[in-house]
Write a protein that holds these residues in place. Structure first.
Motif, PDB file in Angstrom:
ATOM      1  N   CYS A 197      -1.500  10.851   1.547  1.00  0.00           N
ATOM      2  CA  CYS A 197      -0.090  11.543   2.372  1.00  0.00           C
ATOM      3  C   CYS A 197      -0.940  12.609   3.428  1.00  0.00           C
ATOM      4  O   CYS A 197      -2.025  13.169   2.685  1.00  0.00           O
ATOM      5  CB  CYS A 197       0.471  12.333   1.137  1.00  0.00           C
ATOM      6  N   GLY A 198       0.431  12.779   4.265  1.00  0.00           N
ATOM      7  CA  GLY A 198       0.457  13.874   4.795  1.00  0.00           C
ATOM      8  C   GLY A 198      -1.818  13.658   6.107  1.00  0.00           C
ATOM      9  O   GLY A 198      -2.511  12.552   6.791  1.00  0.00           O
ATOM     10  N   THR A 199      -1.550  14.332   5.935  1.00  0.00           N
ATOM     11  CA  THR A 199      -3.619  14.802   6.498  1.00  0.00           C
ATOM     12  C   THR A 199      -4.164  13.693   5.729  1.00  0.00           C
ATOM     13  O   THR A 199      -5.512  12.922   6.457  1.00  0.00           O
ATOM     14  CB  THR A 199      -3.856  16.461   6.273  1.00  0.00           C
ATOM     15  N   ALA A 200      -4.619  13.548   4.651  1.00  0.00           N
ATOM     16  CA  ALA A 200      -5.222  13.054   3.860  1.00  0.00           C
ATOM     17  C   ALA A 200      -5.106  11.276   4.069  1.00  0.00           C
ATOM     18  O   ALA A 200      -5.802  10.722   4.143  1.00  0.00           O
ATOM     19  CB  ALA A 200      -4.807  12.553   2.460  1.00  0.00           C
TER      20      ALA A 200
ATOM     21  N   SER B 209      -7.350  12.985  -1.839  1.00  0.00           N
ATOM     22  CA  SER B 209      -6.284  13.914  -2.006  1.00  0.00           C
ATOM     23  C   SER B 209      -6.936  15.693  -2.060  1.00  0.00           C
ATOM     24  O   SER B 209      -8.306  15.467  -2.550  1.00  0.00           O
ATOM     25  CB  SER B 209      -5.510  13.818  -3.384  1.00  0.00           C
ATOM     26  N   GLN B 210      -6.750  15.973  -1.104  1.00  0.00           N
ATOM     27  CA  GLN B 210      -7.617  17.426  -1.144  1.00  0.00           C
ATOM     28  C   GLN B 210      -7.531  18.172  -2.383  1.00  0.00           C
ATOM     29  O   GLN B 210      -8.046  18.572  -3.373  1.00  0.00           O
ATOM     30  CB  GLN B 210      -6.187  18.877  -0.290  1.00  0.00           C
ATOM     31  N   SER B 211      -5.492  18.857  -3.123  1.00  0.00           N
ATOM     32  CA  SER B 211      -5.279  19.207  -4.192  1.00  0.00           C
ATOM     33  C   SER B 211      -5.945  18.069  -5.000  1.00  0.00           C
ATOM     34  O   SER B 211      -5.711  18.781  -6.699  1.00  0.00           O
ATOM     35  CB  SER B 211      -3.772  19.131  -4.148  1.00  0.00           C
TER      36      SER B 211
ATOM     37  N   THR C  79      -1.577  15.885  -6.102  1.00  0.00           N
ATOM     38  CA  THR C  79      -0.060  15.232  -4.802  1.00  0.00           C
ATOM     39  C   THR C  79       0.462  14.163  -6.279  1.00  0.00           C
ATOM     40  O   THR C  79      -0.298  13.102  -6.155  1.00  0.00           O
ATOM     41  CB  THR C  79      -1.125  14.465  -3.751  1.00  0.00           C
TER      42      THR C  79
ATOM     43  N   VAL D 293      -1.238  26.348   4.220  1.00  0.00           N
ATOM     44  CA  VAL D 293      -0.471  24.875   3.506  1.00  0.00           C
ATOM     45  C   VAL D 293      -0.711  23.727   4.398  1.00  0.00           C
ATOM     46  O   VAL D 293      -1.424  22.508   4.625  1.00  0.00           O
ATOM     47  CB  VAL D 293       1.103  25.284   3.857  1.00  0.00           C
ATOM     48  N   ALA D 294      -1.757  24.059   5.476  1.00  0.00           N
ATOM     49  CA  ALA D 294      -1.933  23.244   6.872  1.00  0.00           C
ATOM     50  C   ALA D 294      -3.746  22.531   6.486  1.00  0.00           C
ATOM     51  O   ALA D 294      -4.368  24.089   6.306  1.00  0.00           O
ATOM     52  CB  ALA D 294      -1.796  23.483   8.351  1.00  0.00           C
ATOM     53  N   SER D 295      -3.546  21.835   6.334  1.00  0.00           N
ATOM     54  CA  SER D 295      -4.557  20.820   6.632  1.00  0.00           C
ATOM     55  C   SER D 295      -5.648  20.915   7.115  1.00  0.00           C
ATOM     56  O   SER D 295      -5.263  20.286   8.448  1.00  0.00           O
ATOM     57  CB  SER D 295      -4.833  19.837   5.283  1.00  0.00           C
TER      58      SER D 295
ATOM     59  N   LYS E 191       0.089  18.581  12.611  1.00  0.00           N
ATOM     60  CA  LYS E 191      -0.335  20.338  12.380  1.00  0.00           C
ATOM     61  C   LYS E 191       1.023  21.020  12.964  1.00  0.00           C
ATOM     62  O   LYS E 191       1.525  21.419  13.008  1.00  0.00           O
ATOM     63  CB  LYS E 191      -1.479  20.573  12.831  1.00  0.00           C
TER      64      LYS E 191
ATOM     65  N   GLU F 194       4.199  21.145  10.876  1.00  0.00           N
ATOM     66  CA  GLU F 194       4.019  21.621  10.428  1.00  0.00           C
ATOM     67  C   GLU F 194       4.436  23.507  10.647  1.00  0.00           C
ATOM     68  O   GLU F 194       5.021  23.955   9.599  1.00  0.00           O
ATOM     69  CB  GLU F 194       3.413  21.298   8.989  1.00  0.00           C
TER      70      GLU F 194
HETATM   71  O1  M6R Z   1      -3.364  17.554  -1.253  1.00  0.00           O
HETATM   72  P1  M6R Z   1      -3.597  16.305  -0.807  1.00  0.00           P
HETATM   73  O2  M6R Z   1      -4.412  16.081   0.200  1.00  0.00           O
HETATM   74  O3  M6R Z   1      -2.912  14.976  -2.018  1.00  0.00           O
HETATM   75  O4  M6R Z   1      -2.072  16.303   0.741  1.00  0.00           O
HETATM   76  C1  M6R Z   1      -1.437  15.795   1.036  1.00  0.00           C
HETATM   77  C2  M6R Z   1      -0.614  16.308   1.859  1.00  0.00           C
HETATM   78  O5  M6R Z   1       0.285  16.870   1.203  1.00  0.00           O
HETATM   79  C3  M6R Z   1      -0.809  16.889   2.871  1.00  0.00           C
HETATM   80  O6  M6R Z   1      -1.736  16.534   4.138  1.00  0.00           O
HETATM   81  C4  M6R Z   1      -0.158  17.857   3.449  1.00  0.00           C
HETATM   82  O7  M6R Z   1       0.092  17.026   4.885  1.00  0.00           O
HETATM   83  C5  M6R Z   1      -0.977  18.795   4.893  1.00  0.00           C
HETATM   84  N1  M6R Z   1       0.138  19.804   3.962  1.00  0.00           N
HETATM   85  C6  M6R Z   1      -1.658  18.973   5.968  1.00  0.00           C
HETATM   86  O8  M6R Z   1      -1.330  19.691   6.220  1.00  0.00           O
END
Ligand code: M6R
Length: 620
Positions: free
Chosen positions: A308-311, A355-357, A360, A406-408, A493, A496
């Motif tokens: 999702c998102g940046t990932a 996924s960073q976290s 998700t 919050v912004a990756s 970026k 958001e």
């Molecule tokens: O933790 P994740 O990488 O799974 O999160 C996915 C997105 O929610 C995340 O990349 C989001 O788009 C960021 N806020 C972007 O900067």
């Protein structure tokens, strides 16, 4: 979404909990609250708005002394972010306090049942229902007190549909904090004479690095001197301990104005760390956390990347590398859409979840679906012990360190590097590249920390143009090939952080519609492919730039240093180091991160905590 802390020990719980919340505020910042047990009562305070509102209120209130407590920072789901809807929530008898991350889907039925039974519900939240359900469960036990809160929590969890991390205290069971989890994160921190519960290790890292993962459908009961983890059916659970591999200082701003500026600056180191330990003594690639055998990988004939998102943008770029190096078809899908698109999956499909976290929920659910269909799932994650790697067949950790903004940013670059390493490993196993070719790419990757450093050193003009454009309503981003996802990422970026309308387009699509948006003065950022290695695409993008300039656009051009053909068409020229085409995203994304960060700062926005967002999206 939502940050949770629980504490049982010898320190003042309020101090520990508030400090923990300050580390978790990135997870949600609509409202915050705390509860502390003392003198057979539960004392609490909660406030709408950021944590600062709560700490200001606490400074005005009578002291909350006690060594057992909990806290919460909220990203609202049920009910607006008001004082009454802030967590913790209490039962009718005001013995029990509960905090929650997630959504309880059978909320309406439970609320009706509780009201019919005489409970007074005073908020709009789903969470408050848990306090009343616990109240009934504890009351139904023969002797409220030792052990009863954990038993009550197990019983209540079995009545809940949806996703939840719950943490609760009961003034009649004053040494205990109980936590439960289903599809939302919860970890235990183990100290000496003190224990912690938290959504993320950041909450307790300044007290202990010893942690325990809590699995799906488990309840943890912590006391100052013990931790007991059970399954929802009451049986003792198998738990996995781990040591947090970063220091408390890594989660501090260290003199930077924003976490985001710090994390942007950390990217050379993060990229280098993502590459550490990836080769054996003979120089062959090895991925020690991979857990998938070479035999399994040899059979892979299709790859689906989910994120999702940046990932997701990292996945879109990785597709080019995977197909080029491994000759395996690769599809990249938004995790939130995957299950509903009837994907064609076989036992030889490899799913890569980025996924960073690692929490998700859209991605986690997609992973589960893929595994149910007998696919192998490899996750590319930053947070050790999080749900997605736990539920995957294998994992490659990105080693970016804690990402608080919050912004990756650094997570994105390390996701790219890690995906590239995975692609090279597959190429090694499937024999689609010679060892010498893999070595060449590894050397190119090893040069990236230096290249990113070079970019960071010349960000002055980027900051300048960002400030000049702060009042603009809209910015467009264009790119081709791997530059297209970079354009999408630049636009994300800006959306958001600066709350501006921003769109990323494939430059070749311009003439099929988006060019109608161009009007005099409209800022358009263009990622230009390298002139030598991608000469054909380069020249087409240069033509696109001329087309938009002819219609009055203000061009911000990101191009390779020395690219004379394009320089003349740039109102602002941002020069990038000379790198191979597949490496260009690693250097081209950085100025766009700086651009969005600076522009948001110029507008007076909270760069680290943009409105309506949360770092870890644990609801679908
Ligand atoms: O933790 P994740 O990488 O799974 O999160 C996915 C997105 O929610 C995340 O990349 C989001 O788009 C960021 N806020 C972007 O900067």
């Amino acid at each position: 979404m939502c940050g949770i802390v629980g504490y049982a020990g010898a320190r003042q719980a309020l101090d520990v909990v508030v400090e923990g919340l300050s580390k978790l505020e990135y997870r949600g910042y609509d409202s915050a609250g705390v509860a502390v047990l003392a003198d057979g009562k539960v004392a609490w305070e909660k406030r709408a708005g950021k944590l600062a509102n709560l700490t200001a209120a606490l400074a005005q209130s009578p002291p909350m002394a006690g060594t057992v407590g909990l806290g919460h920072t909220r990203w609202a789901t049920h009910g607006a972010p008001t004082d009454p809807n802030a967590h913790p929530h209490t039962d009718c008898g005001e013995h029990i306090a509960v905090v929650h991350n997630g959504i309880i889907e059978n909320f309406a039925d439970l609320r009706a049942q509780l009201q019919a039974a005489g409970h007074v519900i005073s908020s709009d939240t789903d969470t408050e229902l848990v306090a009343h359900l616990l109240e009934d469960e504890v009351a139904g036990q023969s002797a409220p007190g030792a052990g009863s809160l954990a038993a009550a929590m197990r019983a209540v969890c079995q009545r809940l549909d949806g996703t939840f991390t719950l943490v609760a205290v009961d003034a009649r069971d004053p040494d205990v904090v109980v936590g439960a989890r289903r599809n939302s994160p919860l970890v235990v921190g183990r100290g000496h004479g003190e224990n912690f519960l938290a959504s993320d290790v950041a909450a307790f890292i300044s007290f202990t690095k010893q942690a325990t993962e809590i699995g799906q459908d488990q309840v943890a009961e912590i006391r100052a001197d013990s931790v007991t983890v059970t399954n929802f059916d009451g049986t003792l659970a198998q738990v996995r301990d781990f040591v947090v591999d970063w220091d408390a200082e890594a989660a501090e701003k260290a003199g930077f104005k924003w976490f985001m500026t710090k994390e942007i600056a950390e990217q050379p180191r993060a990229v280098a760390d993502a590459l550490v330990g990836r080769t054996d003594a003979a120089g062959r690639l090895m991925l020690d956390e991979m857990r998938l055998t070479d035999d399994e990988l040899r059979q892979v004939d299709k790859i689906i990347v989910l994120a999702c998102g940046t990932a997701y943008h990292a996945g879109l770029i990785a597709k080019y590398a995977i197909e080029h190096w491994c000759n395996i078809p690769c599809d990249v899908q938004l995790a939130s859409e995957f299950r509903y698109s009837e994907p064609i999956l076989t036992r030889t499909t490899l799913v890569i979840a980025i996924s960073q976290s690692g929490e998700t929920l859209d991605t986690l659910m997609a992973v589960r679906h893929a595994r149910e269909q007998h696919c192998r799932v490899l996750s590319v994650c930053n947070v050790r012990g999080s749900s997605i790697p736990r539920e995957s067949d294998g994992v490659v950790y990105t080693h970016a360190g804690p990402e608080i903004a919050v912004a990756s940013t650094k997570a994105f670059l390390t996701q790219l590097v890690s995906c590239y390493v995975v692609a090279l490993y597959l190429a090694q196993v499937q024999g689609t590249m010679f060892a010498s070719e893999i070595d060449t790419v590894l050397d190119q990757l090893r040069a990236m920390p230096g290249a990113v450093e070079e970019v960071l050193e010349v960000m002055g003009p980027v900051r300048e143009v960002a400030r000049e454009l702060a009042a603009e309503p809209c910015v467009l981003f264009l790119g081709r090939h791997v530059g297209h996802p970079v354009a999408l990422e630049g636009a994300l970026k800006l959306k958001e952080l600066a709350y501006m309308h921003a769109e990323g387009f494939a430059a070749g699509e311009l003439k099929h519609g988006p060019i109608a948006l161009i009007e005099p003065g409209l800022p358009v950022a263009v990622v230009v492919p390298p002139p030598k290695d991608m000469a054909v695409l380069h020249d087409k993008v240069v033509s696109n730039i001329q087309e938009i300039r002819a219609r009055g656009a203000r061009t911000i051009v990101l191009a390779e240093r020395g690219d004379a053909k394009v320089a003349q068409f740039a109102d602002t020229l941002i020069e990038l180091p000379v790198v191979p085409p597949l490496m260009q995203p690693l250097v081209a994304t950085v100025p766009l991160q700086v651009f969005a960060c600076e522009l948001a700062d110029a507008k007076g926005h909270d760069v680290d905590q943009p409105r309506n967002l949360a770092k870890s999206v644990t609801v679908e």
